[in-house]
Scaffold this active site. Structure first.
Site, PDB file in Angstrom:
ATOM      1  N   ILE A  16      19.095  45.850  14.568  1.00 58.01           N
ATOM      2  CA  ILE A  16      19.815  46.684  13.604  1.00 58.01           C
ATOM      3  C   ILE A  16      19.686  46.077  12.212  1.00 58.01           C
ATOM      4  O   ILE A  16      20.488  46.362  11.324  1.00 58.01           O
ATOM      5  CB  ILE A  16      21.312  46.821  13.979  1.00 58.01           C
ATOM      6  CG1 ILE A  16      21.924  45.448  14.327  1.00 58.01           C
ATOM      7  CG2 ILE A  16      21.494  47.795  15.122  1.00 58.01           C
ATOM      8  CD1 ILE A  16      23.415  45.382  14.162  1.00 58.01           C
ATOM      9  N   HIS A  53      16.714  54.853  12.120  1.00 55.16           N
ATOM     10  CA  HIS A  53      17.477  54.153  11.084  1.00 55.16           C
ATOM     11  C   HIS A  53      18.802  54.883  10.835  1.00 55.16           C
ATOM     12  O   HIS A  53      19.096  55.300   9.711  1.00 55.16           O
ATOM     13  CB  HIS A  53      16.659  54.037   9.786  1.00 55.16           C
ATOM     14  CG  HIS A  53      17.135  52.905   8.915  1.00 55.16           C
ATOM     15  ND1 HIS A  53      16.287  52.122   8.171  1.00 55.16           N
ATOM     16  CD2 HIS A  53      18.382  52.407   8.673  1.00 55.16           C
ATOM     17  CE1 HIS A  53      16.984  51.195   7.506  1.00 55.16           C
ATOM     18  NE2 HIS A  53      18.258  51.359   7.793  1.00 55.16           N
ATOM     19  N   ASP A  65      16.644  50.328  15.838  1.00 55.06           N
ATOM     20  CA  ASP A  65      17.074  51.288  14.825  1.00 55.06           C
ATOM     21  C   ASP A  65      16.176  51.209  13.593  1.00 55.06           C
ATOM     22  O   ASP A  65      16.233  52.065  12.718  1.00 55.06           O
ATOM     23  CB  ASP A  65      18.533  51.028  14.409  1.00 55.06           C
ATOM     24  CG  ASP A  65      19.109  52.116  13.521  1.00 55.06           C
ATOM     25  OD1 ASP A  65      19.856  51.794  12.585  1.00 55.06           O
ATOM     26  OD2 ASP A  65      18.790  53.308  13.759  1.00 55.06           O
ATOM     27  N   ARG A 107      16.201  44.729   9.931  1.00 54.01           N
ATOM     28  CA  ARG A 107      15.086  45.392   9.261  1.00 54.01           C
ATOM     29  C   ARG A 107      13.878  45.291  10.191  1.00 54.01           C
ATOM     30  O   ARG A 107      13.739  44.334  10.945  1.00 54.01           O
ATOM     31  CB  ARG A 107      14.762  44.706   7.911  1.00 54.01           C
ATOM     32  CG  ARG A 107      15.768  45.027   6.790  1.00 54.01           C
ATOM     33  CD  ARG A 107      15.614  46.452   6.314  1.00 54.01           C
ATOM     34  NE  ARG A 107      16.557  46.813   5.241  1.00 54.01           N
ATOM     35  CZ  ARG A 107      17.703  47.439   5.448  1.00 54.01           C
ATOM     36  NH1 ARG A 107      18.096  47.752   6.662  1.00 54.01           N
ATOM     37  NH2 ARG A 107      18.480  47.749   4.427  1.00 54.01           N
ATOM     38  N   GLU A 147       8.766  52.561   8.485  1.00 58.78           N
ATOM     39  CA  GLU A 147       9.472  53.818   8.745  1.00 58.78           C
ATOM     40  C   GLU A 147       8.903  54.933   7.873  1.00 58.78           C
ATOM     41  O   GLU A 147       8.558  54.707   6.712  1.00 58.78           O
ATOM     42  CB  GLU A 147      10.963  53.623   8.443  1.00 58.78           C
ATOM     43  CG  GLU A 147      11.606  52.631   9.408  1.00 58.78           C
ATOM     44  CD  GLU A 147      12.989  52.192   8.987  1.00 58.78           C
ATOM     45  OE1 GLU A 147      13.612  52.869   8.154  1.00 58.78           O
ATOM     46  OE2 GLU A 147      13.440  51.157   9.503  1.00 58.78           O
TER      47      GLU A 147
END
Lengths: 284, 338
Positions: free
Chosen positions: A201, A250, A227, A203, A232
């Site tokens: 959770i 995310h 996440d 980076r 991304e």
């Protein structure tokens, strides 16, 4: 204050945009046909930037905005803002700590439960009609597992490898810095092992993503709840077929209540700055 | 005497345990856990139809193992077991056992006690988080390759926003062992707990509501942890769901029929409650197909209790109950319907 030019690079939150519009002259970068030109055209009037976890301000951008006074990030993570450059130039920086802490922590627990009890996979099992054909298999007990994270009242380990070797679930929750880049590498993954679960959770760059993918495919790691990712919104597609992985886009701070609280905090910091009052949550 | 000769001659002196349905696929250590202590009458292995098997071989059997709800312990079955005094079931729920008939015949029932409570509570919390934060829906979104579609500037944006857990008011329906474990866990998330149960619990500080409708009206979520009985059948009905309201979330780890499923489905389809996490259904394994296309529901195939750890614990509990029974000691987890 509506004569103050605020650069808003990407539409991360409509409530934030709405509140910024009420108070400032918001320069919406994504609407520009030529972004580089847009920044050039407004470079001498931009006094603030409102970025987020994925879009910050690098040295080049900061250098190109001589009137820049403050960067308020819609995030707690500041890895996308060149803090050294900000310090050098006297640019203030604020983030949104604390207001999102509970939500992100809840996601970490949710991911661990979802991986170990196969919640998403068994939901898929039901939706595909498989339950009529046979019962779903047993899943791993959650209560009693060892979750280690360096915290005040918990046990401290000086190295991540040692930590990983002693726990069943490893949660990555630190800030991304040069020191923590790829802190979860092959050695740590191997120490966590075929029954271990990694929850990220933090980076994407905390984890050596190709190593993680091969460890999961080869069964060297028991499972993962992610996440965040290296690039991304790209997610390694080799993970899509795995039942011991849960993938979120995310969404750690993604609740209506918290996004509003983050936006309110950004606005409050900006207002405080332009009214010469103390910043609420300064980073620089 | 060595171990094998003890086994050879004492098989016939071991107390008899009737098992009608094959438990080995789930209780993989059934042989080592049970067969060394009890003489198992394996009805499923016999070519005879069940009633003939029982009248031929089970007339003096005093104990039986009910394999989940595959073994319906009803009046018809009990009539064929005149010497029966104890039924052990690896379930917490006993709605597959005719308790009235058992009471009439002086048959005790021992269930799983608290063996599953932690695992069911963990699952209930998992479903609770999943519904509020849309975990399964988000995972699906990514696997369907939907994340990143759109213009480059909002590629990272994800449309389904969740709801914060902290500060939510959670109403537990049935504050037994499972309900209590759920309550403790959700308190750690900053939720405030109240409950409805058959009666108020004196040692518990959570506010009690005698009426489940009132519980629903005063909470943001309901977690169903109660047994299925005549009184709790369709306990969660149109009125209760309406009282829960448009932002309400319901999680069911009890029995499907505690909720009026048709009404629940209608509410979910029309957005009259925010969402549901369901591990149990009225007619398992049939799940209303209309739910398959919804993002506001999380579906689970009755797995909340089932981990290797809990099965071993349940196995141990059943063996302990049987040993207690056969040595005239009190049962450990006698089900008393009060």
């Amino acid at each position: 204050m509506d004569s103050i030019d605020v650069l808003y690079p990407s539409p991360v939150c409509s409530y934030l945009e709405q509140e910024l519009d009420k108070r400032f002259n918001v320069l919406k970068l994504w609407t520009a046909p030529n972004k580089t030109q847009f920044i050039k055209d407004n470079s001498t009037s931009i006094r603030a930037i409102v970025g987020h976890g994925g879009v910050g301000a690098d040295a080049e951008l900061i250098e190109s905005l001589p009137k820049l006074e403050i960067i308020s990030s819609f995030s707690v993570g500041m890895d996308k803002v060149d803090l050294k450059k900000c310090k050098e130039k006297g640019v203030r920086v604020t983030n949104t700590p604390d207001v999102l802490t509970d939500d992100v922590a809840d996601i970490a627990i949710g991911l661990a439960l979802a991986v170990m009890r196969r919640l998403c996979e068994s939901d898929r099992y039901v939706r595909s009609g498989m339950w009529k054909k046979g019962d779903y298999k047993l899943t791993t007990k959650f209560t009693g597992k060892t979750v280690e994270k360096p915290e005040l009242k918990y046990k401290y380990y000086p190295t991540v490898v040692e930590l990983a070797s002693k726990c069943d679930v490893l949660v990555v929750a630190c800030a991304l810095t040069e020191e923590t880049h790829h802190v979860i590498n092959r050695e740590v993954i191997d120490a966590l092992g075929p029954k271990g679960v990694l929850i990220n959770i933090g980076r994407g760059h905390h984890v050596d993503e190709p190593e993680l993918v091969s460890a999961l495919l080869e069964g060297r790691l028991g499972g993962a709840g992610l996440d965040v990712y290296q690039n991304e919104p790209e997610v390694p597609e080799q993970l899509f077929g795995l039942e011991n992985v849960v993938l979120l886009p995310h969404a750690g701070s993604g609740t209506t209540e918290t996004r509003c609280a983050m936006a309110d905090l950004d606005i409050a910091n900006l207002e405080a700055h332009f009214l010469n009052k103390p910043l609420l949550t300064p980073v620089v | 005497m060595n171990q094998s000769s003890i086994m050879a001659c004492s098989k016939h002196h071991l107390p008899e345990l009737l098992v009608i349905h094959n438990p080995y696929s789930v209780f993989t250590r059934f042989e080592s856990d049970f067969s060394i202590k009890f003489h198992i009458l394996k009805a499923w292995e016999s070519p005879l139809p069940l009633d003939q098997f029982l009248t031929t071989h089970a007339r003096s059997v005093r104990s039986m193992f009910s394999y989940f709800n595959f073994t319906q312990v009803n009046a018809d079955l009990l009539r064929l077991l005149p010497a029966l005094e104890l039924v052990v079931t690896p379930t917490v729920g006993v709605n597959h056992i005719d308790l009235t008939e058992c009471r009439r015949r002086g048959i005790s029932v021992a269930n799983a006690g608290a063996a599953y409570s932690e695992d069911v509570a963990d699952c209930a919390v998992g479903l609770f988080i999943d519904v509020h934060r849309r975990l399964s829906a988000a995972d699906r979104y990514i696997r369907q390759r939907l994340w990143g579609i759109g213009t480059p500037d909002d590629r990272r944006n994800y449309p389904l926003t969740g709801r914060k857990l902290g500060g939510k008011r959670v109403g537990i329906v049935g504050l037994g062992s499972i309900g209590y474990e759920v309550a403790k866990r959700l308190e750690a998330f900053g939720c405030s707990i109240s409950y409805n149960s058959r009666r108020e619990k004196p040692c518990v500080s959570y506010p009690f509501y005698s009426d489940v409708c009132e519980l629903a009206a005063n909470n943001d979520s309901l977690i169903i942890c109660c047994a299925l009985t005549d009184q709790t059948h369709h306990l969660i009905n149109k009125q209760v769901l309406s009282a829960l309201g448009r932002e309400g979330v319901i999680v069911n780890v009890g029995r499907g029929a505690v909720i009026d499923e048709k009404e629940l489905v209608r509410c979910l389809v029309h957005g009259e409650i925010r969402g549901a996490g369901l591990d149990v259904f009225e007619d398992e394994p049939h799940v209303p197909k209309v739910l398959f296309g919804l993002d506001n529901v999380v579906l689970s195939p009755h797995i909340a209790a089932f981990t290797p750890e809990s099965f071993q614990t349940v196995s141990d509990v059943m063996v302990a109950n049987l040993e207690a029974f056969f040595s005239d000691q009190p049962l450990l987890t006698s089900f008393i319907d009060d």
